[in-house]
Design a protein around this motif. Structure first.
Motif, short mmCIF file in Angstrom:
data_model
loop_
_atom_site.label_atom_id
_atom_site.label_comp_id
_atom_site.label_asym_id
_atom_site.label_seq_id
_atom_site.Cartn_x
_atom_site.Cartn_y
_atom_site.Cartn_z
N GLN A 182 0.86 -1.24 0.14
CA GLN A 182 -0.02 0.16 0.18
C GLN A 182 0.93 1.03 0.02
OE1 GLN A 182 -3.11 0.00 -0.35
NE2 GLN A 182 -3.07 2.21 -0.65
N HIS A 183 2.12 1.12 0.55
CA HIS A 183 2.79 2.45 0.94
C HIS A 183 3.33 2.73 -0.52
CE1 HIS A 183 5.87 5.16 2.34
NE2 HIS A 183 6.82 4.52 2.00
N VAL A 184 3.75 1.71 -1.29
CA VAL A 184 4.36 1.77 -2.73
C VAL A 184 3.27 2.56 -3.64
CG1 VAL A 184 5.13 0.68 -4.92
CG2 VAL A 184 6.10 -0.26 -2.69
N ILE A 185 2.05 2.12 -3.48
CA ILE A 185 1.04 2.80 -4.18
C ILE A 185 0.99 4.30 -3.96
CG2 ILE A 185 -1.37 2.95 -4.76
CD1 ILE A 185 -1.44 -0.11 -4.29
N ASP A 186 0.94 4.59 -2.44
CA ASP A 186 0.72 6.09 -2.11
C ASP A 186 1.77 6.92 -2.73
OD1 ASP A 186 -1.48 5.17 -0.77
OD2 ASP A 186 -0.71 5.12 1.18
N LEU A 187 3.30 6.32 -2.41
CA LEU A 187 4.25 7.08 -2.89
C LEU A 187 4.50 7.28 -4.43
CD1 LEU A 187 7.14 5.75 -0.78
CD2 LEU A 187 5.96 7.86 -0.35
N HIS A 188 3.95 6.10 -5.11
CA HIS A 188 3.86 6.48 -6.41
C HIS A 188 3.04 7.76 -7.09
CE1 HIS A 188 5.07 4.71 -10.39
NE2 HIS A 188 3.88 4.77 -10.98
N VAL A 189 2.01 7.72 -6.20
CA VAL A 189 0.92 8.77 -6.73
C VAL A 189 1.54 10.10 -6.24
CG1 VAL A 189 -1.31 9.59 -5.96
CG2 VAL A 189 -1.06 7.12 -6.53
N PRO A 248 8.14 14.88 -12.86
CA PRO A 248 8.00 16.34 -13.71
C PRO A 248 7.40 15.81 -14.85
CG PRO A 248 9.96 16.43 -12.69
CD PRO A 248 9.72 15.07 -12.35
N GLY A 249 6.22 16.26 -15.37
CA GLY A 249 5.42 16.38 -16.61
C GLY A 249 4.64 15.21 -16.83
N ASP A 250 4.55 14.46 -15.63
CA ASP A 250 3.65 13.19 -15.59
C ASP A 250 2.29 13.96 -15.06
OD1 ASP A 250 2.20 11.06 -15.32
OD2 ASP A 250 3.65 9.87 -13.94
N ASP A 251 1.24 14.00 -16.06
CA ASP A 251 0.04 14.50 -15.91
C ASP A 251 -1.01 13.58 -16.10
OD1 ASP A 251 1.09 17.27 -15.64
OD2 ASP A 251 1.08 17.43 -17.74
N ARG A 252 -0.76 12.30 -15.93
CA ARG A 252 -1.71 11.20 -16.09
C ARG A 252 -2.64 11.07 -14.94
NH1 ARG A 252 1.64 5.88 -16.22
NH2 ARG A 252 2.91 7.18 -14.79
N PRO A 253 -4.01 10.65 -14.95
CA PRO A 253 -4.65 10.39 -13.77
C PRO A 253 -4.14 9.68 -12.91
CG PRO A 253 -5.80 9.99 -15.92
CD PRO A 253 -4.59 10.01 -16.31
N ALA A 281 -5.74 7.15 -11.12
CA ALA A 281 -6.07 5.80 -11.13
C ALA A 281 -5.11 5.03 -12.10
CB ALA A 281 -7.39 5.68 -11.61
N GLU A 282 -4.42 5.89 -13.09
CA GLU A 282 -3.62 5.17 -14.01
C GLU A 282 -2.02 4.88 -13.28
OE1 GLU A 282 -1.41 5.98 -18.32
OE2 GLU A 282 -3.30 7.23 -17.69
N ARG A 283 -1.84 5.93 -12.40
CA ARG A 283 -0.52 5.79 -11.69
C ARG A 283 -0.76 4.87 -10.56
NH1 ARG A 283 0.51 10.86 -9.27
NH2 ARG A 283 -1.28 11.70 -9.97
N ARG A 284 -1.56 4.81 -10.04
CA ARG A 284 -1.81 3.70 -9.11
C ARG A 284 -1.88 2.28 -9.66
NH1 ARG A 284 -3.22 4.66 -3.89
NH2 ARG A 284 -3.77 7.00 -3.39
N ALA A 285 -2.31 2.02 -10.94
CA ALA A 285 -2.36 0.82 -11.60
C ALA A 285 -1.06 0.39 -11.96
CB ALA A 285 -3.46 0.73 -12.71
N GLU A 286 -0.27 1.63 -12.46
CA GLU A 286 1.11 1.52 -12.73
C GLU A 286 2.08 0.83 -11.52
OE1 GLU A 286 4.07 4.05 -15.32
OE2 GLU A 286 3.88 4.55 -13.43
N ALA A 287 1.76 1.43 -10.40
CA ALA A 287 2.35 1.02 -9.00
C ALA A 287 2.19 -0.41 -8.78
CB ALA A 287 2.02 1.89 -8.03
N ALA A 288 0.98 -0.81 -8.85
CA ALA A 288 0.71 -2.27 -8.55
C ALA A 288 1.32 -3.16 -9.71
CB ALA A 288 -0.67 -2.49 -8.62
#
Length: 333
Positions: free
Chosen positions: A104-111, A116-121, A123-130
Motif C-alpha cells: 500500500q505504501h508503494v502505491i501511495d508514494l507512486h501517486v 515532472p511532466g507526468d500528468d496522467r490521472p 488511477a492510472e498511476r496507481r495501476a502502474e504502481a501495482a
C-alpha cells in the motif's frame, strides 16, 4: 525535551534487551535491560571498561549466553532506567535502507511523487504502481540503498528539521540488527546472522527525493534522508529469539497522539530474511549493521500533513518498545 520510557509493566518481549545508556553528564555504557525497567551496566558485570553494544555484537555467539545468565540472575544490583538517559542502542558501521517494500505504501508514494511532466490521472498511476510491485516480487529484486550512521539519534531525542527541508516526513520501520558477518548468504541462512531487532524512524524530506535539475539521474537519498538526527533509533535491541515472527509485527506511528501508520509487517513484499540475504549478495554485512525493512502506508504525503515544529512522533513495533521524539525547527539567523 526529556522523554522517558513509558511505565508499562513490560517494555519489550522476552527476558532482556540491550541498550546504550548514561547517567546525567556521565559516559555512555552498554546495558542489559529487563522488562520491568531496570538496567545493568555490562562494563561492570562483564569486567570490561571498554565494552560497547557494538563490541558485544562483534562476538555475539559468545556474548548471548552471558547475557542470558545475567538476565536470570535476580541477585545482581540494577538501576531504574528512569534515572538514566537512553541513547541509540548501537552505533552501526553500515546502514542498509530499503524502499517500496510495503504494497500500500508503494502505491501511495507512486501517486505522491509524480515525476515532472507526468500528468496522467491518479488511477492510472496507481495501476502502474501495482504492476511494478508485482513484477518486482516475481523477479525478487528488493530496493536497497545506503544510509549514514551520522543520521542516527536517540529514541527520545529532539529531531531538528533543517530549514531547507520543505516536506519532512516520517517512515517508521522494523530494523534488523546483524549479529554475525554475512556475505552472500541464502534466505534460509539469513536468520542465523540476525542478532535482534529494533525500531527506526527513517525520516525523509520529500521535496528533495528527486533531483529537479536532473530528473534522469533519479533519487537523491543523501539529501533527502541523511540530515543529522533523521534516523531516531531504539530504544532497545531485542534478541531475535524473543521475536517469534518478525514478518508478523504491528508497526504504529502516532503524530501528536493521532494514529498515522498502523500496519503489519505481513504487508512487506520482501520479508526480513529476503532483505538480509539480498543486501549480503553485494555488501559484506558486519555485526551491528542495520537493515531497515521499509515503511508501511500512512506517511505524511498520504495524509497531506508533513512534520512541523513542535510535533511529537510516537513509534512502536510489537515487542520492541516505544520511541518518542519531538520535532524542532532549525534556528535561522
Amino acid at each position: 525535551m526529556s522523554v522517558k520510557p513509558g511505565s508499562a509493566s513490560a517494555l519489550f518481549a522476552g527476558p532482556f534487551a540491550l541498550a546504550t545508556l548514561s547517567a546525567p553528564d556521565g559516559p555512555r555504557f552498554p546495558a542489559l535491560i529487563t522488562p520491568d525497567g531496570n538496567a545493568l551496566d555490562l562494563r561492570t558485570a562483564l569486567g570490561d571498561d571498554q565494552l560497547t553494544v557494538l563490541s558485544l555484537l562483534d562476538r555475539w555467539d559468545t556474548s548471548l549466553p552471558h547475557l542470558r545468565a545475567l538476565a536470570a540472575d535476580t541477585g545482581v544490583s540494577r538501576t531504574p532506567i528512569a534515572d538514566l538517559q537512553v541513547h541509540a542502542p548501537v552505533e552501526p558501521r553500515q546502514i542498509f535502507q530499503s524502499g517500496a517494500n510495503y504494497r500500500q505504501h508503494v502505491i501511495d508514494l507512486h501517486v505522491a511523487h509524480r515525476a515532472p511532466g507526468d500528468d496522467r490521472p491518479e488511477a492510472e498511476r496507481r495501476a502502474e504502481a501495482a504492476e511494478i510491485m508485482d513484477r518486482r516480487a516475481a523477479e525478487d529484486l528488493p530496493y536497497v540503498f545506503i544510509g549514514l550512521p551520522s543520521a542516527i539519534t536517540g529514541p527520545y531525542d529532539d529531531v531538528v528539521l533543517p530549514a531547507w527541508a520543505e516536506k519532512p516526513d516520517w517512515e517508521l520501520e522494523l530494523a534488523v540488527v546483524i549479529g554475525r558477518p554475512a556475505y552472500r548468504v541464502s534466505v534460509d541462512e539469513a536468520a542465523a546472522h540476525i542478532a535482534g531487532y529494533t525500531i527506526a524512524n527513517d525520516l525523509t524530506d520529500r521535496s528533495t527525493v528527486f533531483r529537479r535539475d536532473m530528473p534522469q539521474i533519479g533519487t537523491d537519498w543523501l539529501r533527502s534522508k541523511n540530515a543529522p538526527g533523521f534516523t531516531p533509533l531504539g530504544p532497545w535491541i531485542v534478541p531475535a529469539q524473543s521475536i517469534a515472527n518478525p514478518d508478523d509485527l504491528r508497526v504504529v506511528l502516532k503524530l501528536n497522539g493521532e494514529t498515522m501508520q498502523d500496519e503489519s509487517t505481513k504487508d512487506m513484499i520482501f520479508k526480513v530474511a529476503r532483505m538480509v540475504s539480498y543486501a549480503s549478495q553485494t555488501a559484506h554485512l558486519l555485526p551491528g549493521d542495520l537493515v531497515l525493512t521499509g515503511s508501511p502506508a500512512g506517511n505524511g504525503m498520504h495524509w497531506g500533513r508533513l512534520l512541523r515544529d513542535g510535533d511529537v512522533m510516537e513509534g512502536s513495533v510489537t515487542g520492541l518498545g516505544v520511541q518518542r521524539t519531538r520535532c524542532v525547527a532549525e534556528a535561522t539567523a
